[in-house]
Design a protein around this motif. Sequence first.
Motif, PDB file in Angstrom:
ATOM      1  N   PRO A  51       1.148   3.344   0.165  1.00  0.00           N
ATOM      2  CA  PRO A  51       0.724   1.746  -0.757  1.00  0.00           C
ATOM      3  C   PRO A  51      -0.545   0.692  -0.854  1.00  0.00           C
ATOM      4  CG  PRO A  51       2.260   1.178  -0.143  1.00  0.00           C
ATOM      5  CD  PRO A  51       2.370   3.024   0.719  1.00  0.00           C
ATOM      6  N   ALA A  52      -0.909   0.396  -1.490  1.00  0.00           N
ATOM      7  CA  ALA A  52      -2.183  -1.292  -1.158  1.00  0.00           C
ATOM      8  C   ALA A  52      -1.138  -1.979   0.046  1.00  0.00           C
ATOM      9  CB  ALA A  52      -2.923  -1.403  -2.319  1.00  0.00           C
ATOM     10  N   ALA A  53      -0.020  -2.401  -0.492  1.00  0.00           N
ATOM     11  CA  ALA A  53       0.995  -3.342   0.266  1.00  0.00           C
ATOM     12  C   ALA A  53       2.088  -2.646   0.450  1.00  0.00           C
ATOM     13  CB  ALA A  53       0.856  -4.762  -0.929  1.00  0.00           C
ATOM     14  N   ILE A  54       2.260  -3.308   1.091  1.00  0.00           N
ATOM     15  CA  ILE A  54       3.827  -2.660   1.820  1.00  0.00           C
ATOM     16  C   ILE A  54       4.690  -4.141   2.802  1.00  0.00           C
ATOM     17  CG2 ILE A  54       2.672  -1.365   3.905  1.00  0.00           C
ATOM     18  CD1 ILE A  54       4.988   0.401   3.530  1.00  0.00           C
ATOM     19  N   THR A  55       5.796  -4.408   1.957  1.00  0.00           N
ATOM     20  CA  THR A  55       6.877  -5.344   2.918  1.00  0.00           C
ATOM     21  C   THR A  55       8.104  -4.551   3.614  1.00  0.00           C
ATOM     22  OG1 THR A  55       6.160  -6.643   0.768  1.00  0.00           O
ATOM     23  CG2 THR A  55       7.897  -6.829   2.179  1.00  0.00           C
ATOM     24  N   VAL A  56       7.516  -4.766   4.986  1.00  0.00           N
ATOM     25  CA  VAL A  56       8.935  -4.286   6.215  1.00  0.00           C
ATOM     26  C   VAL A  56       9.155  -5.330   6.536  1.00  0.00           C
ATOM     27  CG1 VAL A  56       7.185  -2.315   6.436  1.00  0.00           C
ATOM     28  CG2 VAL A  56       6.714  -3.825   7.634  1.00  0.00           C
ATOM     29  N   PRO A 103      -3.787  -8.162   6.660  1.00  0.00           N
ATOM     30  CA  PRO A 103      -3.911  -7.888   5.643  1.00  0.00           C
ATOM     31  C   PRO A 103      -5.148  -6.428   6.671  1.00  0.00           C
ATOM     32  CG  PRO A 103      -5.179 -10.108   5.741  1.00  0.00           C
ATOM     33  CD  PRO A 103      -3.612  -9.660   6.664  1.00  0.00           C
ATOM     34  N   TYR A 104      -5.760  -5.436   5.981  1.00  0.00           N
ATOM     35  CA  TYR A 104      -6.694  -4.545   7.090  1.00  0.00           C
ATOM     36  C   TYR A 104      -7.620  -3.850   5.297  1.00  0.00           C
ATOM     37  CZ  TYR A 104      -3.132  -0.939   5.020  1.00  0.00           C
ATOM     38  OH  TYR A 104      -2.463   0.116   4.352  1.00  0.00           O
ATOM     39  N   HIS A 109     -15.171   1.970   5.929  1.00  0.00           N
ATOM     40  CA  HIS A 109     -15.729   2.038   4.463  1.00  0.00           C
ATOM     41  C   HIS A 109     -14.603   0.862   4.247  1.00  0.00           C
ATOM     42  CE1 HIS A 109     -14.802   6.109   5.224  1.00  0.00           C
ATOM     43  NE2 HIS A 109     -15.953   6.170   4.850  1.00  0.00           N
ATOM     44  N   PRO A 110     -15.865  -0.532   4.259  1.00  0.00           N
ATOM     45  CA  PRO A 110     -15.115  -1.636   3.873  1.00  0.00           C
ATOM     46  C   PRO A 110     -14.640  -2.287   2.615  1.00  0.00           C
ATOM     47  CG  PRO A 110     -17.197  -2.148   5.170  1.00  0.00           C
ATOM     48  CD  PRO A 110     -17.114  -0.204   4.728  1.00  0.00           C
ATOM     49  N   LYS A 111     -14.585  -1.478   1.272  1.00  0.00           N
ATOM     50  CA  LYS A 111     -13.828  -1.474  -0.050  1.00  0.00           C
ATOM     51  C   LYS A 111     -12.814  -1.204   0.704  1.00  0.00           C
ATOM     52  CE  LYS A 111     -18.398  -2.225  -2.252  1.00  0.00           C
ATOM     53  NZ  LYS A 111     -19.147  -2.498  -3.564  1.00  0.00           N
ATOM     54  N   MET A 112     -12.384  -0.260   1.126  1.00  0.00           N
ATOM     55  CA  MET A 112     -10.862   0.213   1.417  1.00  0.00           C
ATOM     56  C   MET A 112      -9.958  -0.727   2.035  1.00  0.00           C
ATOM     57  SD  MET A 112     -11.163   4.090   3.079  1.00  0.00           S
ATOM     58  CE  MET A 112      -9.341   4.025   2.783  1.00  0.00           C
ATOM     59  N   THR A 113      -8.957  -1.175   0.882  1.00  0.00           N
ATOM     60  CA  THR A 113      -8.193  -2.437   2.339  1.00  0.00           C
ATOM     61  C   THR A 113      -6.680  -2.203   1.100  1.00  0.00           C
ATOM     62  OG1 THR A 113      -8.193  -3.590   0.410  1.00  0.00           O
ATOM     63  CG2 THR A 113     -10.418  -4.195   1.610  1.00  0.00           C
ATOM     64  N   GLY A 114      -6.200  -2.768   2.052  1.00  0.00           N
ATOM     65  CA  GLY A 114      -4.165  -2.918   2.140  1.00  0.00           C
ATOM     66  C   GLY A 114      -4.228  -3.974   3.507  1.00  0.00           C
ATOM     67  N   LYS A 115      -2.344  -4.001   2.458  1.00  0.00           N
ATOM     68  CA  LYS A 115      -1.990  -5.712   3.277  1.00  0.00           C
ATOM     69  C   LYS A 115      -0.679  -5.015   3.559  1.00  0.00           C
ATOM     70  CE  LYS A 115      -1.686  -8.733   0.839  1.00  0.00           C
ATOM     71  NZ  LYS A 115      -1.975 -10.476   0.294  1.00  0.00           N
TER      72      LYS A 115
END
Length: 119
Positions: A51-56, A103-104, A109-115
Motif C-alpha cells: 500500500p502507498a501508506a501503511i500504519t504500524v 515518507p519515502y 523514479h522519484p514520482k513513486m512515493t509512499g509513507k
Amino acid sequence: MRRSAFIASVMMVAVIGLGEIVSEHERFTVSAQEKPASTAEVKIDNFVFGPAAITVPVGTTVTWINHDDIPHTVVGTERVFKSKVLDTDEKFSFTFTKPGEYPYFCSIHPKMTGKVIVQ
C-alpha cells in the motif's frame, strides 16, 4: 520403618511443591517477556508502492519487495533509511523504533512515493 516412610512422604510433598513453584515461575517468566516483533510488507509493482501508506506499531519491521522487472530503491525522505538498488524479487527491510511519519520514494523514479506511519 514408619519414620522413614513419613520422611519419604514429606520429601515427596516438598519435591512436588518445589516443582509447582518452579512451574509457576516459568509461567510468569514467559508472560513477562516482550511480545514478538511485528512485521509488515510493502510490494513494489507496476511503478507503485502498495500500500502507498501503511500504519504500524513501534518496533515493526517493514519489508519492501520489488516485484517489478525494473530496479527500484526505497529511500526515506529524511534519509532515516535507504535501500540499495533492488532488482526483481529483492527485498529491503527496516525496523521502525520511534513513532512518527516516514515518507519515502524511489530515487530512480522519484514520482513513486509512499509513507510509513508509526504509532
